[in-house]
Design an enzyme around this catalytic site. Sequence first.
Site, PDB file in Angstrom:
ATOM      1  N   THR A 292       0.847  -1.182   0.000  1.00 16.43           N
ATOM      2  CA  THR A 292       0.000   0.000   0.000  1.00 16.43           C
ATOM      3  C   THR A 292       0.880   1.228   0.000  1.00 16.43           C
ATOM      4  O   THR A 292       1.819   1.337   0.793  1.00 16.43           O
ATOM      5  CB  THR A 292      -0.917   0.032   1.230  1.00 16.43           C
ATOM      6  OG1 THR A 292      -1.724  -1.152   1.213  1.00 16.43           O
ATOM      7  CG2 THR A 292      -1.827   1.240   1.198  1.00 16.43           C
TER       8      THR A 292
ATOM      9  N   GLY B  84      -2.576   4.711  -3.043  1.00 17.72           N
ATOM     10  CA  GLY B  84      -3.230   3.527  -3.570  1.00 17.72           C
ATOM     11  C   GLY B  84      -2.568   2.250  -3.115  1.00 17.72           C
ATOM     12  O   GLY B  84      -1.595   2.268  -2.351  1.00 17.72           O
TER      13      GLY B  84
ATOM     14  N   VAL C 242      -0.980  -1.671  -4.321  1.00 18.77           N
ATOM     15  CA  VAL C 242      -0.296  -2.316  -5.434  1.00 18.77           C
ATOM     16  C   VAL C 242      -0.677  -3.790  -5.454  1.00 18.77           C
ATOM     17  O   VAL C 242      -0.636  -4.469  -4.427  1.00 18.77           O
ATOM     18  CB  VAL C 242       1.239  -2.160  -5.320  1.00 18.77           C
ATOM     19  CG1 VAL C 242       1.934  -2.818  -6.510  1.00 18.77           C
ATOM     20  CG2 VAL C 242       1.617  -0.690  -5.245  1.00 18.77           C
TER      21      VAL C 242
ATOM     22  N   ASP D 120      10.901  12.904  -4.986  1.00 19.94           N
ATOM     23  CA  ASP D 120      10.686  11.937  -3.901  1.00 19.94           C
ATOM     24  C   ASP D 120      11.591  10.726  -4.090  1.00 19.94           C
ATOM     25  O   ASP D 120      11.138   9.583  -4.047  1.00 19.94           O
ATOM     26  CB  ASP D 120       9.211  11.500  -3.871  1.00 19.94           C
ATOM     27  CG  ASP D 120       8.847  10.814  -2.552  1.00 19.94           C
ATOM     28  OD1 ASP D 120       7.771  10.191  -2.491  1.00 19.94           O
ATOM     29  OD2 ASP D 120       9.649  10.887  -1.599  1.00 19.94           O
TER      30      ASP D 120
END
Length: 778
Positions: free
Chosen positions: A488, A492, A494, A608
């Site tokens: 997670t 969302g 996976v 990121d």
Amino acid sequence: MAPSVSISIRIVALWVLCIFMHATTMSFVAASKSSALELEAKAILESGWWSEYSNDTSSLCRWDGIICNDDGSVAKIDLAWFRLGYKISKFNFSSFPNLFSLNLSYTQLSGRIPLEIGTLSKLTYLDLSHNNLIGDLPLSLAKLTQLVTFNISSNLISGSISKELGNLKNLLVLSLSNNKFSGPIPPTLGLLTNLSNLDLSFNEINSSIPSEIGLLRNLLNLDLQQNKLIGPIPSSLGHLTNLAFLSLSSNQINGSIPLEIGTMKNLNDLFLNDNKLIGPIPSSFGHLTNLVHMSLDWNQINGSIPPEIGNLKNLSYLFLNNNNITGEIPIELGDSQCIEILDLSYNYLIGNIPDFSNSIKEINFSHNSLHGQIPNGYLGYTTYRFIGNKDLYGDTKGFPPSLPSSPNNNRPIFQQIKFLVPLGSLPGFLILGCFFLFRCGTRKPKSEQSQETKNGDLFSIWNYDGKIAYEDIIEATEDFNIRYCIGTGGYGSVYKAQLPNGKVVALKKLHRLEAEDPTFDKSFKNEVKMLTEIRHRNIVKLYGYCLHKRCMFLVYEYMEMGSLFFVLSNDFDAMELDWMKRMNVIKSIAHALSYIHHECVQVIVHRDISSNNILLNSELEAFVADFGTARLLDPNSSNQTLLAGTYGYVAPELAYTMMVTEKCDVYSFGVMALEILMGRHPGELLTSLSSSSPQNVMLNEILDQRLPPPNRLVAQDVFLVATIAFACLRSKPKSRPTMKWVSQEFLSHKKPKMNPLHAVSLWLLRNQEIYTGGENET
């Protein structure tokens, strides 16, 4: 003795001798055949590629990937997707004289292509694509004169394209794409007159297009995109009247577009975008009546749009944006009932906007000199499609209902537009994503296109093998059953799914409640946009996506080992990630970041970079993932941003300036490089090193103790990585190196002078001024 008796005796003797010689010959042939089969069996066993089978080769013709002829000799080897992971040199190709088909694609083979492949004189099919092969093409390949298909795409093959390839007169398919070829396109390729598919895309070819390419009259597909091609488009390409696909995009081609392109009446897709083309769009383009997709954007094309474009009744996608086109938009464009996407933005168009709303689904008229009323048919479109045309008016949100009487009246309107643009641009990201999908993918039939865009939902799923059915994904995950969930993320979950063809993919699905949140919606669309624009071997591949009001997901290449964070957190997996593999992970990340910072048309900052967003495949090779927060840098803006990223990896300047630059990614890379060396996040170490008191910590003391100390050769790489990592962590962004410099340092194979690791002080590494990486490169 009578003469007749003597003759009879001689005849009998000769007959006996013939029988003996025939028997001897047959015996010799049988022995030779047996010996040849033994050599084949020996080569198969020694390769290690069929290690799961026993040493009994009597049944090898029934082994996976092997097909034999009637004599029991190996005629075909097909190991595609078997992920062998060996060096290709382990296989003795010269032991297979009857081999006519060899498919080793997607097998993770490495090393140089062996010279011995040139001994396979009967070979008609050769596919070595999507591996890790290096070095130059061996000249011995020119001996394979029976070849019909030759595919070595998606490797690391370098050097120039051999002129001897012109000897392969039977070739129908030649694909050398996605490698590192440089130098010219050899004119001898014009001798391959049977060729139907020529793909040299995504290389570093730095010559002009030879006019001899025009001799390939049977060519159906010609793809030269993403190279460094120079010079004009040769008019001889007009001879390729059977051509259905032509892409010369993303090069440095100059000059005007030849009129002769208009003779390619079978052309479906034409991509000349991202070059330095000048002059007008030829009116002869009106003859391209089968054209479906035309991209001429990002050039210096001038003149007006020829009204003959209205003759293109099959044209669905037309991109003329970012040129110097003048004049009015011809009303004839609206006569084509197939146009779905029309982008005329960033030109010098004048006059009114015609109402094409009865046929065109997506438009962009922004940043021109258009005036008058925005047609009522465009009321449902967002503002960004019209901004930059100061004299437009209408009922579209953000514009005055009628022409302002004074220029001063415009001020509050454009203040309003300023805040509407970021919100309105979200669908634009997805449109641009679609554009790249249609550029790179296979054109779908209209029935599929209409089904995929039904009710305004956007759905496009594809892979190297073609379209993946939506129903297959739902069935493979049992409608996203929780037991298929493997993780997670921020917005969302996976899922892992195995499709009917055996391919395993990863699905990133937005949480249902979050799918309605504009913030997550933006992140989703941003990731689609980024991943459809970029293409690099160390950036995770996006196979497709589905955008629906109740179901949004991305389809990725599946990575068996998961995230780098997960691997480093597990003692067993961390020990599998030995020092050499860790060095390769760091270098791969550097190359990927260098690509998005320096090789994309517009700079992309990931924002990121962390160990959670680096994925590893079964061979522990690294891939940068999760572009949900990535951002395109606008050199003309302040690039201020809301704080994004993972705590512990974010560059310190973002806390007080909110100014995002490439150097933010550089800082995050430095943190992660140390994390890979240490086996854990270096937060405490960095805090202690920032104090003013002298430090006596040595480099060998911080290395991951779960691994044995690196040998002397690898220790040089460890020292180089540590030195560069600390340079990346400097507090002043301009004093950090660029990722291009970092990548080049890793590629140069230059080893810095160093003391043993136990004699290298971290405090000195932190404070030294060497390896600045060209700190003035900003």
